[in-house]
Design a protein around this motif. Structure first.
Motif, PDB file in Angstrom:
ATOM      1  N   TRP A  23       0.859  -1.192   0.000  1.00 16.71           N
ATOM      2  CA  TRP A  23       0.000   0.000   0.000  1.00 16.71           C
ATOM      3  C   TRP A  23       0.891   1.238   0.000  1.00 16.71           C
ATOM      4  CZ3 TRP A  23      -0.236   4.178   3.278  1.00 16.71           C
ATOM      5  CH2 TRP A  23      -1.352   5.020   3.147  1.00 16.71           C
ATOM      6  N   THR A  24       0.478   2.236  -0.779  1.00 16.25           N
ATOM      7  CA  THR A  24       1.241   3.478  -0.817  1.00 16.25           C
ATOM      8  C   THR A  24       0.322   4.644  -1.156  1.00 16.25           C
ATOM      9  OG1 THR A  24       3.177   4.583  -1.767  1.00 16.25           O
ATOM     10  CG2 THR A  24       1.814   3.322  -3.279  1.00 16.25           C
ATOM     11  N   LYS A  25       0.750   5.833  -0.756  1.00 20.68           N
ATOM     12  CA  LYS A  25       0.087   7.053  -1.207  1.00 20.68           C
ATOM     13  C   LYS A  25       1.079   7.920  -1.976  1.00 20.68           C
ATOM     14  CE  LYS A  25       0.739   9.197   3.366  1.00 20.68           C
ATOM     15  NZ  LYS A  25       0.062   9.874   4.490  1.00 20.68           N
ATOM     16  N   SER A  27       2.827   9.793  -4.774  1.00 22.50           N
ATOM     17  CA  SER A  27       2.255  10.465  -5.951  1.00 22.50           C
ATOM     18  C   SER A  27       2.864   9.990  -7.260  1.00 22.50           C
ATOM     19  CB  SER A  27       2.440  11.986  -5.824  1.00 22.50           C
ATOM     20  OG  SER A  27       3.823  12.307  -5.752  1.00 22.50           O
ATOM     21  N   ARG A  34      -3.459   2.759 -10.276  1.00 16.17           N
ATOM     22  CA  ARG A  34      -4.355   3.346  -9.273  1.00 16.17           C
ATOM     23  C   ARG A  34      -5.774   2.806  -9.401  1.00 16.17           C
ATOM     24  NH1 ARG A  34      -2.472   9.700  -8.681  1.00 16.17           N
ATOM     25  NH2 ARG A  34      -0.213   9.287  -8.713  1.00 16.17           N
ATOM     26  N   PRO A  37      -7.984   1.319  -4.886  1.00 20.07           N
ATOM     27  CA  PRO A  37      -7.873   2.308  -3.802  1.00 20.07           C
ATOM     28  C   PRO A  37      -8.068   1.686  -2.424  1.00 20.07           C
ATOM     29  CG  PRO A  37      -9.982   2.509  -4.930  1.00 20.07           C
ATOM     30  CD  PRO A  37      -9.175   1.531  -5.719  1.00 20.07           C
ATOM     31  N   ASN A  40      -6.524   6.552   1.892  1.00 16.36           N
ATOM     32  CA  ASN A  40      -6.072   7.691   1.085  1.00 16.36           C
ATOM     33  C   ASN A  40      -4.905   7.309   0.168  1.00 16.36           C
ATOM     34  OD1 ASN A  40      -4.222   7.286   3.083  1.00 16.36           O
ATOM     35  ND2 ASN A  40      -3.862   9.467   3.498  1.00 16.36           N
ATOM     36  N   GLY A  41      -4.779   5.990  -0.116  1.00 14.34           N
ATOM     37  CA  GLY A  41      -3.723   5.525  -1.011  1.00 14.34           C
ATOM     38  C   GLY A  41      -4.223   4.398  -1.893  1.00 14.34           C
ATOM     39  N   TYR A  42      -3.282   3.618  -2.417  1.00 16.44           N
ATOM     40  CA  TYR A  42      -3.626   2.528  -3.342  1.00 16.44           C
ATOM     41  C   TYR A  42      -2.813   1.279  -3.007  1.00 16.44           C
ATOM     42  CZ  TYR A  42      -5.713   6.247  -6.140  1.00 16.44           C
ATOM     43  OH  TYR A  42      -6.475   7.306  -6.571  1.00 16.44           O
TER      44      TYR A  42
END
Length: 745
Positions: A23-25, A27, A34, A37, A40-42
């Motif tokens: 999991w990461t947010k 950018s 993406r 989801p 607030n990340g993917y």
């Protein structure tokens, strides 16, 4: 990319290969990734070796995005580093994870309460202070120190070696080899990494330079000598290098890119001298050998001479030759008859000739006579599976096998069975031009005295992929009886393939063209590739994928190379459509229906066996499997690790085609192949075809190949050693020992 572990998809405990969800947010996440989801990340899927799977600790992943047609975009991890936040939650989470055995959540909280934000520094620098905490015994402390040390060492090595693109899998190999000493060895004695499989000298040399190692360090020179000898064996087929050539090559590598000469000729000579004393190399008549190759060549020569001097009875065959011809419906020529006589009067004999000269016919007669005259066991073998099966079909001896299978070998000559002498009394080895020094040694090493050996092949074909020029050396030694079959029989005389093959071998470039031997003019690799694709489609439509084979000299060099042609041809013949099952292996996509080739010997399949992918499925443990079908209905189920030994086979290299036959051969042949424009390579390629050859390219490239004789250029002394041993055993005063290395300066 800063991430956190989410879930494990697959893990191979043997080699450390993993597939996991993170999991990461971040950018920098690609838009195509993406689509999953979470908060607030993917979430995204990643794969690699030894991946971190600790939910409590963030990780920094380095790698690249790869599109998998079946599973979508995935992240291929090259390196990673765990990032432990210096907070209460971060430290407790890290300590209580599986990363450090012996510490659970409660113990982690107790340790943090005692040492606070300095906890990790305490464990790293003065772990004995953990004994101050109630409940931590000496035994538990030892367990904690070992677990923390392993993780710390792994992270330290990964961080240090990341710039050299060393994978986690290779770091694990270093740890398995050197254990807790690994960081010290990597930073202070890096050339010891050459002992770890997968670490070449050039990579190790770059690591050593970063560590500010001394550029004229004897260990560096020693490592480079081993590297140059290994390269000359693997890439050029040499068993040895002349001392002056070796010294020149070593100095070239060690001083490359430097403003001045940091390694002198004398320094190389001194290390060579030391290596001879250590028996790491052998020097004979100014020839420098890697010890194992020297021993193979020397002992093979001795074993061959012992067989040549073996007093076997001459078997009278004149009448049986006549009977065999009548029963088999065969009319032998005088040279073919001589070949039969020779076999039954000599312990070892050689039969050589080009396509259509009747080598198989002679073998049929020999086997018929042996069956009539002797009741002993017969063993037929060849270097490749296809050559062995073709021999079985033509002779009726279904037990014909590959040499690797018959000798109990796997891979590059590594024995996997207990050593045993072979049991037969008569041996025929076909396609001997493909036999390298290692395989020749293993064969004669397993022969007892009192046997007959017939070696059959085409001396004008390419030499073996492995080092040595065995067949040519056996012929040229002058002590083994040789029959040359040079008459092309009526059914083969009309073939332009065979007549042009003879012209090429005679250095004649005025070839005959027609419907079975076609030349299509085009310029450069790109145009040649386009023409090859068009021709391939046409020929496959007229016959089948199995009957048509594209051959090319290079694996990776431009549009007409094996890699690029396979991509194009596969999309033409087996394009990806909705519903087609696929499997992604390290970026290579395989589909059901793909034509494939095995690239490594196993106990079931041989290097060079061709087949087709029948199906993909997921087993009960969630592992992806492929169902592959090879000739003779040999079906195997491969996992993702085994699929690394599989390649697409719409196009294959000329070297890989040896021992095989195809109905139609399409051959790109352009000036861009300059390093491979040689007579024996061209000859081998066109003689793989049974019915039609189509050469696509430039006439100047064709002429250059015909006029470039590269045969007999390998550094090998097998024939000379056979002569020396023979003289020594028949004339004791001819004994000669290897000379000691003399310093050149």
């Amino acid at each position: 990319m800063r991430c956190r572990f989410n879930a494990k998809v697959y893990q191979n405990v043997d080699n450390g290969y993993c597939i996991a969800v993170y999991w990461t947010k971040d950018s920098s996440l690609p838009l195509k990734a993406r689509n999953n989801p979470s908060g607030n990340g993917y979430r995204f899927t990643a794969y690699g070796y030894g991946l971190p799977m600790n939910e409590e600790v963030e990780v920094e992943l380095v790698g690249k995005w790869v599109m998998n047609p079946q599973y979508g975009i995935q992240f291929e991890i090259e390196t990673f580093m765990e990032v432990v936040p210096r907070t209460r939650e971060g430290i407790i989470g890290y300590l209580s994870s599986d990363a450090i055995p012996g510490i659970g959540k409660k113990t982690a909280e107790t340790i943090f309460s005692y040492f606070g934000l300095e906890t990790l520094e305490i464990i790293e620098n003065v772990p004995e202070r953990l004994l101050e905490i109630r409940g931590i015994s000496e035994k538990k402390l030892a367990e904690i120190k070992e677990g923390y040390g392993k993780n710390q060492t792994f992270r330290e090595l990964m961080t240090f070696l990341a710039p050299f693109k060393v994978s986690p899998k290779k770091v694990q190999k270093i740890l398995m080899e050197f254990g807790s000493e690994s960081p010290d060895i990597v930073q202070k004695r890096p050339y010891r990494l050459c002992a770890v499989k997968g670490f070449g000298f050039l990579t190790v040399d770059e690591i050593a330079k970063k560590c500010c190692g001394t550029l004229n360090d004897p260990m560096r020179i020693s490592g480079c000598i081993a590297y140059v000898l290994k390269q000359s064996a693997g890439e050029e087929g040499h068993l040895y290098l002349p001392q002056d050539i070796l010294t020149e090559k070593v100095m070239g590598v060690l001083n490359k890119g430097l403003p001045y000469e940091v390694v002198s000729e004398r320094e190389v000579q001194e290390v060579l001298y030391r290596l001879t004393l250590q028996k790491s190399i052998i020097v004979e008549h100014n020839r420098v050998y890697e010890t194992s190759l020297y021993e193979m060549e020397k002992e093979t020569a001795e074993m061959i001479v012992y067989h040549l001097l073996d007093q076997l009875p001459v078997i009278p065959v004149e009448q049986v030759i006549k009977d065999a011809q009548a029963v088999l419906g065969i009319q032998l020529s005088e040279s073919q008859t001589d070949a039969v006589r020779m076999v039954f009067s000599s312990p070892i004999s050689i039969i050589t000739g080009g396509p259509g000269t009747g080598k198989t016919t002679v073998l049929q007669v020999i086997l018929y006579i042996y069956k009539q005259m002797c009741q002993d066991k017969v063993q037929l073998m060849a270097p490749t599976g296809r050559a062995a099966r073709r021999m079985a079909e033509s002779t009726g001896y279904s037990e014909a096998s590959t040499m690797h299978t018959a000798l109990g070998l796997i891979g590059d000559g590594e024995s996997y069975q207990k050593f045993e002498y072979l049991e037969a009394k008569f041996y025929n080895v076909d396609e001997v031009s493909m036999v390298d020094m290692r395989l020749c040694y293993e064969f004669f090493h397993r022969l007892s005295l009192g046997v007959r050996v017939v070696l059959i092949g085409d001396v004008d074909q390419l030499p073996s992929v492995g080092p040595g020029d065995v067949f040519r050396q056996l012929i040229s030694c002058g002590l083994i009886p040789v029959t040359v079959l040079d008459i092309v029989y009526r059914q083969a005389q009309d073939s332009r393939i065979n007549s042009n093959a003879r012209l090429i071998n005679k250095n004649k470039a005025i070839l005959s063209y027609g419907n079975d031997f076609i030349f299509m003019e085009c310029k450069g690799a790109k145009e040649a590739s386009e023409v090859v694709q068009s021709l391939y489609q046409q020929e496959v439509l007229q016959s089948s994928v199995d009957d048509v084979q594209v051959l090319t000299p290079f694996r990776k060099r431009g549009d007409a190379s094996l890699v690029e042609l396979n991509k194009k041809l596969r999309e033409l013949i087996n394009p990806g459509v909705s519903g087609t099952k696929e499997m992604n292996i390290l970026g290579t996509v395989f589909r059901v229906g793909d034509k494939i080739i095995q690239t490594k010997n196993t106990d079931i399949l041989s290097n060079g066996d061709m087949g087709v992918i029948q199906d993909f499925y997921t087993d009960q443990e969630g592992h992806s499997k492929a169902v592959l079908l090879f000739s003779e209905n040999r079906s195997v189920h491969y996992d993702s690790e085994q699929m690394k030994n599989i390649e697409h086979a719409y196009a294959t290299t000329i070297h890989k085609s040896q021992g095989n036959e195809y109905t139609v051969v399409i051959l790109p042949w352009i000036n861009g192949f300059y390093g491979m424009l040689k007579r024996n390579i061209l000859y081998t390629a066109i003689t793989r075809a049974k019915s039609k050859v189509i050469i696509v390219g430039e006439k100047s490239a064709l002429y250059q190949a015909i006029h470039t004789d590269d045969s007999g250029k390998r550094n090998t002394a097998l024939g000379e050693k056979i002569q020396t041993v023979y003289a020594r055993l028949t004339r004791p005063d001819a004994d000669e020992e290897p000379e000691q290395l003399k310093l050149a300066v």
